[in-house]
Write an enzyme that holds these catalytic residues in place. Structure first.
Site, PDB file in Angstrom:
ATOM      1  CE  LYS A  53     -29.172 -13.395   3.149  1.00 21.66           C
ATOM      2  NZ  LYS A  53     -29.794 -12.080   3.407  1.00 21.66           N
TER       3      LYS A  53
ATOM      4  CG  ASP B 280     -28.619 -10.763   6.469  1.00 20.70           C
ATOM      5  OD1 ASP B 280     -27.824 -10.052   7.107  1.00 20.70           O
ATOM      6  OD2 ASP B 280     -28.883 -10.605   5.256  1.00 20.70           O
TER       7      ASP B 280
ATOM      8  CE  LYS C 192     -25.639  -7.737   5.401  1.00 17.44           C
ATOM      9  NZ  LYS C 192     -26.963  -8.232   4.977  1.00 17.44           N
TER      10      LYS C 192
ATOM     11  CG  ASP D 116     -27.140   0.818  17.631  1.00 18.65           C
ATOM     12  OD1 ASP D 116     -26.636   1.751  18.286  1.00 18.65           O
ATOM     13  OD2 ASP D 116     -28.304   0.832  17.213  1.00 18.65           O
TER      14      ASP D 116
ATOM     15  CB  THR E  66     -20.836  -9.139  -1.992  1.00 21.67           C
ATOM     16  OG1 THR E  66     -22.236  -9.046  -1.688  1.00 21.67           O
ATOM     17  CG2 THR E  66     -20.224 -10.236  -1.160  1.00 21.67           C
TER      18      THR E  66
ATOM     19  NE  ARG F 148     -30.885  -9.746  -6.088  1.00 21.48           N
ATOM     20  CZ  ARG F 148     -30.245  -8.589  -5.944  1.00 21.48           C
ATOM     21  NH1 ARG F 148     -30.776  -7.486  -6.431  1.00 21.48           N
ATOM     22  NH2 ARG F 148     -29.077  -8.534  -5.323  1.00 21.48           N
TER      23      ARG F 148
HETATM   24  O1  LIG Z   1     -24.985 -10.617   5.112  1.00 24.79           O
HETATM   25  C1  LIG Z   1     -25.400 -10.967   3.994  1.00 24.79           C
HETATM   26  O2  LIG Z   1     -26.101 -11.962   3.862  1.00 24.79           O
HETATM   27  C2  LIG Z   1     -24.908 -10.221   2.801  1.00 24.79           C
HETATM   28  C3  LIG Z   1     -23.670  -9.631   2.911  1.00 24.79           C
HETATM   29  C4  LIG Z   1     -23.029  -9.123   1.770  1.00 24.79           C
HETATM   30  O3  LIG Z   1     -21.874  -8.647   1.819  1.00 24.79           O
HETATM   31  N1  LIG Z   1     -23.693  -9.175   0.580  1.00 24.79           N
HETATM   32  C5  LIG Z   1     -24.948  -9.692   0.456  1.00 24.79           C
HETATM   33  O4  LIG Z   1     -25.475  -9.730  -0.667  1.00 24.79           O
HETATM   34  N2  LIG Z   1     -25.598 -10.177   1.576  1.00 24.79           N
HETATM   35  C6  LIG Z   1     -26.991 -10.680   1.461  1.00 24.79           C
HETATM   36  O5  LIG Z   1     -27.020 -11.813   0.602  1.00 24.79           O
HETATM   37  C7  LIG Z   1     -28.172 -11.801  -0.237  1.00 24.79           C
HETATM   38  C8  LIG Z   1     -27.724 -11.850  -1.674  1.00 24.79           C
HETATM   39  O6  LIG Z   1     -28.834 -11.906  -2.507  1.00 24.79           O
HETATM   40  P1  LIG Z   1     -28.698 -11.999  -4.096  1.00 24.79           P
HETATM   41  O7  LIG Z   1     -27.822 -10.876  -4.551  1.00 24.79           O
HETATM   42  O8  LIG Z   1     -30.118 -11.851  -4.563  1.00 24.79           O
HETATM   43  O9  LIG Z   1     -28.111 -13.348  -4.387  1.00 24.79           O
HETATM   44  C9  LIG Z   1     -28.981 -10.558   0.137  1.00 24.79           C
HETATM   45  O10 LIG Z   1     -30.008 -10.967   1.006  1.00 24.79           O
HETATM   46  C10 LIG Z   1     -27.989  -9.665   0.874  1.00 24.79           C
HETATM   47  O11 LIG Z   1     -28.607  -8.922   1.912  1.00 24.79           O
END
Ligand SMILES: O=C(O)c1cc(=O)[nH]c(=O)n1[C@@H]1O[C@H](COP(=O)(O)O)[C@@H](O)[C@H]1O
Length: 233
Positions: free
Chosen positions: A34, A61, A63, A66, A120, A211
């Site tokens: 991603k 990603d 998102k 607009d 999230t 992470r």
């Molecule tokens: O669209 C996403 O990927 C996304 C949506 C969401 O609700 N929460 C979310 O954490 N993400 C993405 O998912 C990844 C989570 O990363 P970690 O928290 O490091 O596992 C990040 O790149 C966020 O931008």
């Protein structure tokens, strides 16, 4: 092995060198990648070409959120990069979601188009801050239904949402779930988390993990461990 759930690894890096260094440790048999706002803004489409040359499928990603015509053109431009999946915010409303779909459908090979419901990192009190007084679960369901009605392929949601979401949708609708943490991982800025195994059991289509893999001591070993764990029968 019956199941083959690949992990989608979030390449949240500031530059090409760091991203390439992590990618060199990952096996495309176990994961897709991603690319988000930070890395894409820093590196642009050349990075996507590089990842494709290494046989990874890419979830771009960005998102988008607009006015409909802008989102339509942004989705069209993203689709021409040949990526596997792109996303928009469901809270942009049905006109924006339908415009996004039109943009995607212009490409010869359309990517999957999914919409973020409630991030999230958000919880009930974050919704209240932005004037949403509805219960968080009802808000997730409402946005997921809007996404389905607008013809998109699925949603991004927390794996925690799957228990009340799944039975409202047909089996082809995708549930992409970030906010994945092992029991002893730190949550960082995530608020609604679940372990990889529990998320798959709950019906996640694709786990997004950043992470816990990228900042682990041995990313390739951590990736393989999670892959084997979620694909055990
Ligand atoms: O669209 C996403 O990927 C996304 C949506 C969401 O609700 N929460 C979310 O954490 N993400 C993405 O998912 C990844 C989570 O990363 P970690 O928290 O490091 O596992 C990040 O790149 C966020 O931008």
């Amino acid at each position: 092995m019956a199941a083959d759930h690949k992990i989608t690894v979030a390449l949240d890096y500031a530059n090409l060198t760091d991203a390439k260094s992590l990618v060199s440790k990952l096996n495309p048999e176990y994961c897709n990648l991603k690319v988000g706002k930070e890395l894409f803004t820093a590196t642009g489409p050349a990075l996507i070409e590089y990842l494709h040359s290494k046989n990874f499928k890419v979830f771009l990603d960005l998102k988008f959120h607009d006015i409909p015509s802008t989102v339509k053109k942004a989705c069209e431009a993203a689709s021409y990069l040949g990526v596997w999946m792109i996303n928009v915010h469901a809270s942009g409303g049905s006109m924006m979601l339908e415009a996004a779909l039109e943009g995607v459908n212009k490409a010869k090979q359309s990517p999957l188009l999914i919409a973020v419901t409630v991030l999230t990192s958000m919880e009930q009190k974050t919704l209240e801050e932005i004037g949403v007084s509805r219960n968080l679960e009802d808000q997730v369901l409402r946005l997921a239904k809007l996404t389905e009605k607008s013809g998109l392929n699925g949603v991004v949601c927390s794996a925690k949402d799957l228990s009340f979401l799944k039975n409202h949708f047909n089996s082809l609708f995708l549930f992409v779930t970030p906010g994945i943490r092992m029991t002893d991982d730190v949550a960082n800025d995530q608020r609604r988390t679940m372990t990889p195994y529990e998320a798959i059991k709950a019906g996640s289509s694709h786990l997004v993990i950043g992470r816990p893999i990228t900042q682990s001591e041995n990313p390739s070993k951590t990736l393989e461990k999670i892959y084997l764990e979620i694909n055990q029968s």
